[in-house]
Design a protein around this motif. Structure first.
Motif, mmCIF file in Angstrom:
data_model
loop_
_atom_site.group_PDB
_atom_site.id
_atom_site.type_symbol
_atom_site.label_atom_id
_atom_site.label_comp_id
_atom_site.label_asym_id
_atom_site.label_seq_id
_atom_site.Cartn_x
_atom_site.Cartn_y
_atom_site.Cartn_z
ATOM 1 N N ILE A 1 2.124 5.844 -0.243
ATOM 2 C CA ILE A 1 1.138 6.839 0.227
ATOM 3 C C ILE A 1 0.876 6.618 1.722
ATOM 4 C CG2 ILE A 1 -1.326 7.452 0.081
ATOM 5 C CD1 ILE A 1 -1.156 6.992 -2.927
ATOM 6 N N SER A 2 0.738 5.360 2.078
ATOM 7 C CA SER A 2 0.423 5.021 3.475
ATOM 8 C C SER A 2 1.557 5.445 4.404
ATOM 9 C CB SER A 2 0.195 3.512 3.607
ATOM 10 O OG SER A 2 -0.864 3.128 2.768
ATOM 11 N N GLU A 3 2.780 5.255 3.929
ATOM 12 C CA GLU A 3 3.913 5.654 4.769
ATOM 13 C C GLU A 3 3.916 7.175 4.981
ATOM 14 O OE1 GLU A 3 8.020 5.810 3.450
ATOM 15 O OE2 GLU A 3 8.510 4.347 5.019
ATOM 16 N N ILE A 4 3.655 7.902 3.907
ATOM 17 C CA ILE A 4 3.614 9.372 4.022
ATOM 18 C C ILE A 4 2.536 9.777 5.030
ATOM 19 C CG2 ILE A 4 3.013 11.498 2.774
ATOM 20 C CD1 ILE A 4 4.289 10.141 0.262
ATOM 21 N N ILE A 5 1.375 9.154 4.932
ATOM 22 C CA ILE A 5 0.271 9.512 5.839
ATOM 23 C C ILE A 5 0.640 9.154 7.282
ATOM 24 C CG2 ILE A 5 -2.139 8.949 6.439
ATOM 25 C CD1 ILE A 5 -2.626 8.695 3.374
ATOM 26 N N SER A 6 1.265 7.980 7.467
ATOM 27 C CA SER A 6 1.641 7.553 8.824
ATOM 28 C C SER A 6 2.755 8.432 9.384
ATOM 29 C CB SER A 6 2.119 6.106 8.830
ATOM 30 O OG SER A 6 1.079 5.276 8.431
ATOM 31 N N LYS A 7 3.827 8.572 8.623
ATOM 32 C CA LYS A 7 4.978 9.335 9.144
ATOM 33 C C LYS A 7 4.664 10.827 9.247
ATOM 34 C CE LYS A 7 8.739 6.179 8.262
ATOM 35 N NZ LYS A 7 9.936 5.839 7.506
ATOM 36 N N GLU B 1 -9.757 6.459 -3.290
ATOM 37 C CA GLU B 1 -8.943 5.902 -4.375
ATOM 38 C C GLU B 1 -8.123 4.697 -3.897
ATOM 39 O OE1 GLU B 1 -8.660 6.381 -7.650
ATOM 40 O OE2 GLU B 1 -10.309 7.804 -7.578
ATOM 41 N N VAL B 2 -7.571 4.799 -2.695
ATOM 42 C CA VAL B 2 -6.761 3.692 -2.178
ATOM 43 C C VAL B 2 -7.620 2.431 -2.050
ATOM 44 C CG1 VAL B 2 -5.549 2.837 -0.112
ATOM 45 C CG2 VAL B 2 -4.998 5.097 -1.053
ATOM 46 N N ILE C 1 -11.396 2.702 9.483
ATOM 47 C CA ILE C 1 -10.961 1.635 8.567
ATOM 48 C C ILE C 1 -9.848 2.165 7.654
ATOM 49 C CG2 ILE C 1 -11.657 0.160 6.623
ATOM 50 C CD1 ILE C 1 -14.387 -0.152 7.955
ATOM 51 N N TYR C 2 -10.032 3.374 7.123
ATOM 52 C CA TYR C 2 -8.982 3.937 6.261
ATOM 53 C C TYR C 2 -7.680 4.092 7.064
ATOM 54 C CZ TYR C 2 -13.079 5.448 3.523
ATOM 55 O OH TYR C 2 -14.249 5.495 2.819
ATOM 56 N N ALA C 3 -7.804 4.595 8.277
ATOM 57 C CA ALA C 3 -6.604 4.821 9.099
ATOM 58 C C ALA C 3 -5.861 3.501 9.306
ATOM 59 C CB ALA C 3 -6.994 5.445 10.439
ATOM 60 N N PHE C 4 -6.624 2.441 9.519
ATOM 61 C CA PHE C 4 -5.964 1.149 9.712
ATOM 62 C C PHE C 4 -5.300 0.668 8.417
ATOM 63 C CE2 PHE C 4 -5.780 -3.452 9.408
ATOM 64 C CZ PHE C 4 -4.874 -3.686 10.436
ATOM 65 N N VAL C 5 -5.976 0.861 7.299
ATOM 66 C CA VAL C 5 -5.397 0.430 6.014
ATOM 67 C C VAL C 5 -4.032 1.099 5.820
ATOM 68 C CG1 VAL C 5 -5.642 0.575 3.495
ATOM 69 C CG2 VAL C 5 -7.590 -0.129 4.899
ATOM 70 N N TYR C 6 -3.940 2.390 6.122
ATOM 71 C CA TYR C 6 -2.659 3.096 5.958
ATOM 72 C C TYR C 6 -1.619 2.547 6.935
ATOM 73 C CZ TYR C 6 -5.454 6.455 3.293
ATOM 74 O OH TYR C 6 -6.286 7.037 2.373
ATOM 75 N N LYS C 7 -2.054 2.365 8.165
ATOM 76 C CA LYS C 7 -1.100 1.857 9.164
ATOM 77 C C LYS C 7 -0.556 0.488 8.732
ATOM 78 C CE LYS C 7 -1.657 -0.408 13.546
ATOM 79 N NZ LYS C 7 -2.254 -0.509 14.873
#
Ligand code: FSO
Ligand code: SF4
Length: 541
Positions: A41-47, A61-62, A165-171
């Motif tokens: 999920i994080s990769e999809i959000i980042s890319k 949820e994450v 914080i969420y943005a960092f978690v995904y990154k």
């Protein structure tokens, strides 16, 4: 299975057959797969360059899923199957927004049955990263994120969040899939995890204190009364508030266990006359203490020890990220409200708790309370009445080697003060170590997340004494760790520039020799030795 995320990892290297914590192979694998799905999920959000502000459901949820995989939080295989399915669905819904991006298997795999999940999990665990240094850094980051997620989750329950914080978690999660990152880049990301750890602890501090007031010096009763009662454990103050509201006037008392003890320090909870005191000690003693408590137990987070009898299991209820097979899980409605009626009615049918100790313990030394005493503290330092502070925050655990911490506290010179937070305190908070001119020698700031208070206190002292560097203060750090919240506390302290932290009772199994070397050389991290040697070292003798 392979898991080495906590201090009790088997043989100091990792649990391979069954967790020392009681986690079985299925749950271990399902946890691995859940984290893997979150990485996808994080990769999809980042890319895909998705705006985190538009992803409220995924964000929440994450965070909850990361929290569910913390040591001792959730042993319920079915709860993990449900979450994996939910997260795969959310992931697939997002994937179209990263069209054209080259995506990792974590972002595309499918597995809907438990069997398919277990089969998939076999190839994606911790050991799938072959290089031990890369594995070590990736896991260090992931464990830090798990701790950070726990704090973020509690803050969210009070309605506070920080999208950065969420943005960092995904990154960071996406980075753990990226084979082209160098070790240096992963080290930098580790420190950045500490930066967001500070942000998460600050957020939770703000959430707790804005809703429940600033903790204040409080005497907490450790004896019992003669009414039926509910024991509440874990760290979630909103669960406690709702339980106190719902038990008001029912004749059922409420006691805290382990990390819920600091709830007594908040002004908002003092108005409940059925909020009696704290029963027992740190998490690992729960099975004996639950036996003599007699009433139902509500877990709001980790740390659950698998119940040894059906009688105890039938009295355990869980909420939030926690869970145990066969125990009733209380879900929140869409407004975050939980109905604890079943627990309250059950409590009425059970005997009152048996007294296991009596007297009082004192705590409530979070930042505002200590700032209010700042003049007294500074005078005591200037006059030499206080020679040194020892930050002994963190966790307790069942290993015999942790007797070190009781002995260390007992043997510390009388002109020293212990600053504590987390369940580590139970190793010395009932020792009656006395006071220095009215300042107790054990100052308990609160839960493990309240280590943030200890950092603020250090920064305040630095300012008062006009120092350039927090390491010039007469403060030594002798921290005990157990699970991943302690990992984020450690990374947060490193980010704040604290050096020479001693960590015990053993160094993490997930640190490879090279990664450990970086921590030693860059930050002066060290293990523990014998009590006498360590005290001599810390006191500079
Ligand atoms: Fe203790 Fe458990 Fe708070 Fe941990 S109760 S060990 S660091 O979960 O979270 O201090
Ligand atoms: Fe072992 Fe700790 Fe993992 Fe449990 S959480 S399986 S005890 S390393």
């Amino acid at each position: 299975m392979f898991c080495f995320q906590c201090q009790e990892a088997a043989k100091g290297t990792g649990c391979e057959v069954k967790g020392v914590c009681g986690k079985n192979e299925e749950v271990a694998k399902l946890q691995d797969l859940l984290v893997y799905t979150l990485k996808g999920i994080s990769e999809i959000i980042s890319k895909g360059g998705l705006d985190v502000k538009d992803l409220a459901e995924v964000n929440h949820e994450v965070i909850k899923c990361l929290f569910m995989t913390i040591t001792n939080a959730n042993f319920d295989d079915e709860a993990f199957v449900k979450e994996i399915n939910k997260m795969i669905e959310l992931r697939n819904g997002l994937r179209g927004k990263a069209a054209g991006a080259d995506l990792h298997d974590a972002a595309t795999f499918e597995a809907s049955s438990k069997e398919a999940m277990l089969e998939k999990a076999a190839g994606i665990g911790v050991l799938a990263t072959a290089n031990e240094d890369v594995r070590s850094l990736r896991e260090l980051i992931i464990y830090g994120l798990k701790g950070l997620a726990a704090y973020t989750h509690h803050a969210l329950n009070i309605g506070k969040e920080n999208v950065d914080i969420y943005a960092f978690v995904y990154k960071a999660l996406a980075a753990t899939l990226n084979d082209s990152l160098s070790a240096d880049e992963l080290v930098a990301l580790t420190l950045e995890t500490g930066k967001f750890g500070v942000a998460a602890m600050a957020l939770l501090d703000e959430a707790n204190t804005s809703k429940y007031g600033n903790p204040e010096i409080t005497e907490v009763n450790i004896g019992v009364r003669n009414n039926p009662a509910i024991l509440i454990s874990g760290h979630d103050l909103t669960d406690l508030e709702q339980l106190l509201e719902q038990t008001k006037g029912t004749g059922v008392d409420v006691y805290t266990h382990s990390e819920m003890l600091p709830a007594h320090y908040y002004p908002a909870f003092k108005k409940y006359d059925n909020f009696v005191g704290n029963y027992g000690n740190a998490w690992w003693k729960q099975l004996d203490e639950f036996a003599s408590f007699h009433g139902p137990i509500l877990f709001t987070t980790n740390c659950i020890v698998p119940p040894r009898s059906e009688e105890i299991r039938d009295r355990i209820f869980t909420s939030g990220a926690s869970g145990y097979p066969g125990c009733t899980h209380i879900e929140a409605d869409e407004h975050g409200r939980k109905n604890f009626a079943e627990i309250i009615e059950f409590a009425k049918t059970l005997p009152a708790p048996e007294e296991i100790e009596s007297g009082k313990i004192v705590g409530g030394f979070a930042h505002e309370q200590v700032f209010a005493l700042a003049d007294k503290v500074v005078d005591a330092v200037k006059s030499g009445a206080i020679k040194k502070f020892f930050v002994m925050a963190g966790c307790d655990g069942r290993m015999k080697s942790r007797e070190y911490y009781t002995e260390f506290a007992e043997k510390l010179p009388k002109d020293t003060v212990i600053l504590t937070a987390g369940c580590a305190k139970y190793r010395y908070n009932k020792l009656n170590l006395g006071d220095i001119g009215g300042i107790p020698r054990v100052l308990d700031a609160g839960q493990c997340n309240d280590s943030y208070s200890l950092a603020l206190i250090a920064l305040k002292l630095k300012e008062v004494f006009g120092l350039d560097d927090v390491n010039q203060l007469p403060i030594a750090y002798n921290i005990a760790w157990y699970e991943q919240k302690a990992v984020i506390v450690l990374l947060a302290l490193l980010y704040l520039g604290v050096k020479n932290i001693h960590l015990g009772p053993t160094l993490p199994a997930f640190l490879s020799p090279n990664v450990a070397k970086v921590l030693v050389e860059t930050f002066g991290i060290a293990g523990i030795g014998t009590v006498d040697d360590d005290i001599a070292l810390f006191m500079g003798k």
